[in-house]
Design a protein around this motif. Structure first.
Motif, mmCIF file in Angstrom:
data_model
loop_
_atom_site.group_PDB
_atom_site.id
_atom_site.type_symbol
_atom_site.label_atom_id
_atom_site.label_comp_id
_atom_site.label_asym_id
_atom_site.label_seq_id
_atom_site.Cartn_x
_atom_site.Cartn_y
_atom_site.Cartn_z
ATOM 1 N N ALA A 217 54.104 49.533 29.110
ATOM 2 C CA ALA A 217 53.333 49.369 28.036
ATOM 3 C C ALA A 217 52.101 48.388 28.290
ATOM 4 O O ALA A 217 51.108 48.085 27.555
ATOM 5 N N THR A 218 52.385 47.521 29.344
ATOM 6 C CA THR A 218 51.562 46.416 29.320
ATOM 7 C C THR A 218 50.896 46.382 31.033
ATOM 8 O O THR A 218 51.778 46.593 31.760
ATOM 9 N N VAL A 219 49.588 46.025 31.059
ATOM 10 C CA VAL A 219 49.142 45.913 32.263
ATOM 11 C C VAL A 219 48.688 44.336 32.319
ATOM 12 O O VAL A 219 48.198 43.800 31.655
ATOM 13 N N PHE A 220 48.591 43.787 33.757
ATOM 14 C CA PHE A 220 48.369 42.479 33.826
ATOM 15 C C PHE A 220 46.901 42.451 34.842
ATOM 16 O O PHE A 220 47.172 42.962 35.795
ATOM 17 N N ILE A 221 46.179 41.953 33.940
ATOM 18 C CA ILE A 221 44.743 42.361 34.401
ATOM 19 C C ILE A 221 44.252 40.624 34.929
ATOM 20 O O ILE A 221 44.364 39.861 34.031
ATOM 21 N N GLU A 222 43.492 40.837 35.989
ATOM 22 C CA GLU A 222 42.639 39.709 36.528
ATOM 23 C C GLU A 222 41.133 39.679 35.912
ATOM 24 O O GLU A 222 40.571 40.707 36.701
ATOM 25 N N PRO A 223 40.801 39.138 34.866
ATOM 26 C CA PRO A 223 39.393 39.290 34.185
ATOM 27 C C PRO A 223 38.376 39.051 35.328
ATOM 28 O O PRO A 223 38.456 38.172 36.400
ATOM 29 N N ALA A 224 37.492 39.877 35.346
ATOM 30 C CA ALA A 224 36.212 39.864 36.363
ATOM 31 C C ALA A 224 35.510 38.576 36.255
ATOM 32 O O ALA A 224 35.183 37.973 37.356
ATOM 33 N N ALA A 225 35.937 37.829 35.111
ATOM 34 C CA ALA A 225 34.883 36.399 35.169
ATOM 35 C C ALA A 225 35.823 35.321 35.991
ATOM 36 O O ALA A 225 35.119 34.295 36.310
ATOM 37 N N VAL A 226 37.003 35.711 36.410
ATOM 38 C CA VAL A 226 37.598 34.714 37.078
ATOM 39 C C VAL A 226 38.128 35.028 38.464
ATOM 40 O O VAL A 226 38.884 34.343 39.273
ATOM 41 N N VAL A 227 37.593 36.249 38.973
ATOM 42 C CA VAL A 227 38.114 36.708 40.189
ATOM 43 C C VAL A 227 37.524 35.726 41.426
ATOM 44 O O VAL A 227 38.387 35.445 42.326
ATOM 45 N N GLU A 228 36.200 35.459 41.289
ATOM 46 C CA GLU A 228 35.704 34.578 42.261
ATOM 47 C C GLU A 228 36.545 33.352 42.590
ATOM 48 O O GLU A 228 36.825 32.891 43.622
ATOM 49 N N ALA A 229 36.855 32.524 41.471
ATOM 50 C CA ALA A 229 37.527 31.433 41.357
ATOM 51 C C ALA A 229 39.035 31.440 41.912
ATOM 52 O O ALA A 229 39.579 30.731 42.524
ATOM 53 N N ASN A 230 39.564 32.648 41.555
ATOM 54 C CA ASN A 230 40.788 33.153 42.041
ATOM 55 C C ASN A 230 40.803 33.180 43.357
ATOM 56 O O ASN A 230 41.762 32.717 44.041
#
Length: 275
Positions: A217-230
């Protein structure tokens, strides 16, 4: 163990003796002692025992806590191997015991004994002891101050992590995004900061899916806005691992270079631990 030893209940005596030893090797040696058949040598050993007892009666017994057999680790280090944090801390602990024994004897140095030859074989090395303990906090953690490079890397990781958290905190507090989230929290998956999104709203948040809940029921998403910082955090974490490995290698080289003196000190400590 011959029948005469059994008749004298020597095994029981040695078993009792072993309970007063300071480490596992000393315990083993105590349990496997055999009577000395050479009269002159027996007299020498008795004299050493008397002097050891006299010193402890006058000045109290030194502590042997922390004495461990680190010969295998030292041998590997001497051969060019890299030790882990637990092995290096054990070496530092042996060095602490050696230093403690040496300092204890210095406090009562006005008394000459027949066991002084053992004390003369102790080589305290506070330099290496301190270098290890100042760099390594526990078997799982190295100090930020182990090197200037490690301090700088970890400082950058904290800064980048804070920036990512701030961006994601703004997102989960936003009324617009809250309706898409399973919970208003920031969590981690695969070492990356993510947010839990309801599966039916997966397409509403641009980013990378790193995990799915057991219920689906839940997906864990890395928002595009923080991909570079991650990504930057991951690069820094790789540099951190490399620097830790470099420090461990450096400490191992130093420990290996003192192999003989530490081994000799340990063996002397072992003799005292049995006495």
């Amino acid at each position: 163990m011959n029948k005469h030893h059994n008749a004298l209940e020597l095994p029981k005596v040695l078993s009792l003796l072993s309970k007063y030893t300071g480490c596992e090797d000393a315990k083993y040696e105590a349990e496997h002692l055999t009577p000395e058949s050479n009269l002159e040598l027996a007299k020498v050993l008795l004299g050493q025992t008397e002097d050891a007892h006299m010193l402890m009666a006058k000045f109290g017994a030194p502590s042997f806590g922390g004495l461990k057999n680190v010969n295998n680790s030292l041998s590997r280090a001497n051969a060019g191997g890299t030790l882990n944090m637990r092995e290096l801390l054990d070496i530092a602990e042996v060095l602490r015991v050696i230093r403690s024994l040496s300092e204890w004897r210095k406090k009562n140095s006005g008394v000459t004994t027949r066991i002084d030859t053992y004390f003369f074989s102790l080589y305290p090395n506070k330099y290496l002891e301190d270098k290890i303990t100042s760099a390594i906090i526990s078997e799982d953690e190295m100090s930020d101050n182990a090197s200037p490079a490690l301090y700088d890397i970890r400082r950058k990781i904290r800064i980048c992590s804070s920036k990512v958290r701030d961006k994601l905190d703004q997102m989960i507090r936003s009324q617009y995004f809250q309706k898409f989230l399973r919970e208003s929290i920031v969590t981690m998956r695969n070492g990356r900061y993510v947010v839990p999104v309801k599966i039916e709203h997966r397409s509403e948040i641009s980013g990378l899916v790193h995990d799915t809940s057991s219920s689906g029921a839940t997906v864990f998403i890395e928002p595009a806005a923080v991909v570079e910082a991650n990504n930057e955090i991951k690069v820094l974490q790789s540099k951190e691992r490399d620097e830790i490995e470099r420090i461990l290698c450096e400490l191992s080289v130093e420990a290996g270079s003192f192999y003989e003196s530490i081994k000799a000190g340990y063996e002397c400590g072992l003799v005292f631990g049995i006495d």
